[in-house]
Design an enzyme around this catalytic site. Structure first.
Site, PDB file in Angstrom:
ATOM      1  N   TRP A   1       0.838  -1.212   0.000  1.00 10.81           N
ATOM      2  CA  TRP A   1       0.000   0.000   0.000  1.00 10.81           C
ATOM      3  C   TRP A   1       0.863   1.248   0.000  1.00 10.81           C
ATOM      4  O   TRP A   1       0.524   2.243  -0.646  1.00 10.81           O
ATOM      5  CB  TRP A   1      -0.983  -0.014   1.170  1.00 10.81           C
ATOM      6  CG  TRP A   1      -1.968  -1.142   1.088  1.00 10.81           C
ATOM      7  CD1 TRP A   1      -2.139  -2.144   1.984  1.00 10.81           C
ATOM      8  CD2 TRP A   1      -2.908  -1.396   0.031  1.00 10.81           C
ATOM      9  NE1 TRP A   1      -3.123  -3.003   1.553  1.00 10.81           N
ATOM     10  CE2 TRP A   1      -3.617  -2.571   0.365  1.00 10.81           C
ATOM     11  CE3 TRP A   1      -3.226  -0.744  -1.163  1.00 10.81           C
ATOM     12  CZ2 TRP A   1      -4.620  -3.111  -0.461  1.00 10.81           C
ATOM     13  CZ3 TRP A   1      -4.219  -1.275  -1.983  1.00 10.81           C
ATOM     14  CH2 TRP A   1      -4.899  -2.442  -1.626  1.00 10.81           C
TER      15      TRP A   1
ATOM     16  N   ASP B   1      -2.096   6.608   6.397  1.00 12.21           N
ATOM     17  CA  ASP B   1      -3.104   5.672   5.891  1.00 12.21           C
ATOM     18  C   ASP B   1      -3.462   4.738   7.051  1.00 12.21           C
ATOM     19  O   ASP B   1      -2.666   3.888   7.440  1.00 12.21           O
ATOM     20  CB  ASP B   1      -2.520   4.891   4.707  1.00 12.21           C
ATOM     21  CG  ASP B   1      -3.480   3.835   4.150  1.00 12.21           C
ATOM     22  OD1 ASP B   1      -4.566   3.635   4.733  1.00 12.21           O
ATOM     23  OD2 ASP B   1      -3.131   3.211   3.131  1.00 12.21           O
TER      24      ASP B   1
ATOM     25  N   LYS C   1     -12.567  -2.056   6.417  1.00 12.55           N
ATOM     26  CA  LYS C   1     -11.820  -2.948   7.306  1.00 12.55           C
ATOM     27  C   LYS C   1     -12.325  -2.838   8.739  1.00 12.55           C
ATOM     28  O   LYS C   1     -12.822  -3.801   9.284  1.00 12.55           O
ATOM     29  CB  LYS C   1     -10.325  -2.643   7.228  1.00 12.55           C
ATOM     30  CG  LYS C   1      -9.666  -3.375   6.064  1.00 12.55           C
ATOM     31  CD  LYS C   1      -9.067  -2.509   5.045  1.00 12.55           C
ATOM     32  CE  LYS C   1      -8.639  -3.301   3.824  1.00 12.55           C
ATOM     33  NZ  LYS C   1      -7.801  -2.494   2.949  1.00 12.55           N
TER      34      LYS C   1
END
Ligand code: PLP
Length: 358
Positions: A101, A171, A195
């Site tokens: 990511w 993030d 999530k």
């Protein structure tokens, strides 16, 4: 029957929240319609959005000088939106590369300016958080970016890098609301909801007000934080049902002791699983101890065929979505807020049984 779902995302939601949504599915309160059928400009929906924002502010202790935005496009769109809005003065950003990511965020930032990778853990397949020191962040840069919890590799920053007075962008897709943080340490926090919050389709951005309004005129309207902030996330139709579901989750968290209580449970769940892995003769964790995630726990047997067998047999027991990401292999148990401790206990019991037979 509901399974024990260790999915990395979209992930398990609290059963009480799903039941409440079921009860309100056809008619929300006195409205006579589903939340899905409501105008985003209606008083009923405005109240839902306002409460969701207020509850998130309470849960995270978000200061007055931060805006909360409810956007679409996922964390992946923030990979682009952050540089488009922040890489304005030095046209430079500093990244810590802790995995897939981070790399995607780096690739997008490169489209807007220069990227300096201050530290990386790629040498050992991202099994740790690289050490940093203040000197790495001394040069000019518009911001420093970290991936706070690395969903694929199972690492997390247990201590923030010392970046001086630079703007920190994080993030938090896979760790938001899992532990208490000080929002004022950050310039921007962003997270896809799927999530640790709610269904996919909603992205949460928490942004310090002085970082809004600096984008170039060439930045598309929808990608300018100012557009979204000025319109209170309703420049166009926001993901209404996602906001409603997130609101139910926030409400549920507040009723159950807030983030501090979640964190205590998360620590217990993770500790049990790591303790088992540390003492198992068959299974082992893949991450350096001091950098282990509370949310995503990758583990392997060391034998790909045995891993496959374990995953298949687990599924027969109703333990699902335990297959690891292909870049790590083996298994991964994602144990977000909504995974009850009994789910982790069931996984450990099955691992014990499998180990005895193997
Ligand atoms: C899942 C994930 C993403 C991607 O999220 P999307 O909402 O699918 O764009 C980005 N960063 C992290 C840390 C993630 O876990």
């Amino acid at each position: 029957m509901r399974v024990i779902n260790f999915s990395a995302g979209p992930a398990v939601l609290p059963e009480d929240v799903l039941k409440k949504a079921r009860n309100q599915l056809l008619t929300y309160k006195e409205s006579g319609m589903s939340v899905m059928e409501m105008s985003h400009r209606s008083a009923d929906f405005q109240a839902i959005a306002d409460k969701a924002e207020g509850d998130l502010r309470t849960l995270m202790g978000i200061p007055e000088n931060y805006k909360v935005l409810f956007l679409q496009g996922g964390a992946s769109m923030q990979f682009a939106m952050v540089p488009l809005n922040l890489m304005t003065q030095h046209k430079k950003a500093i990244f810590i590369n802790t995995g897939a990511w981070s790399k995607k965020a780096i690739a997008e930032a490169k489209k807007s300016g220069e990227v300096i990778v201050a530290a990386s853990s790629e040498d050992r397949n991202f099994a740790y958080i690289p050490k940093t020191d203040a000197a790495m962040f001394a040069g000019d840069a518009d911001y420093v970016h970290i991936t706070q919890n690395n969903t694929i590799y199972g690492t997390k920053f247990n201590k923030l890098p010392e970046i001086g007075d630079k703007v920190l962008v994080s993030d938090m897709s896979s760790c938001i609301l899992s532990e208490e943080i000080d929002v004022s340490d950050y310039g921007i926090i962003y997270a896809g909801a799927q999530k640790n919050i709610g269904p996919a389709g909603l992205t949460i951005v928490i942004i310090r007000e002085d970082l809004i309004g600096n984008a170039a005129d060439s930045v598309p309207t929808m990608l300018n934080y100012k557009t979204q902030a000025d319109a209170s996330s309703m420049f166009n139709t926001p993901p209404t049902y996602g906001i409603y579901m997130a609101g139910l989750v926030f409400d549920y968290l507040l009723e159950n002791g807030g983030v501090a209580a979640m964190n205590r449970i998360n620590i217990q769940k993770a500790a049990k699983l790591y303790h088992f892995l540390d003492n198992s003769s068959l299974f082992s964790g893949t991450v350096d101890e001091q950098d282990r995630s509370l949310m995503n726990v990758p583990f392997v047997t060391g034998d790909a065929e045995l891993d496959k067998k374990f995953i298949a047999q687990a599924k027969e027991r109703g333990i699902v979505n335990i297959k690891g990401h292909r870049s790590v292999g083996g298994m991964r148990a994602s144990i977000y807020n909504a995974m009850p401790p009994e789910g982790v206990d069931a996984l450990i019991a099955f691992m014990e049984e499998f180990e005895t037979k193997a």
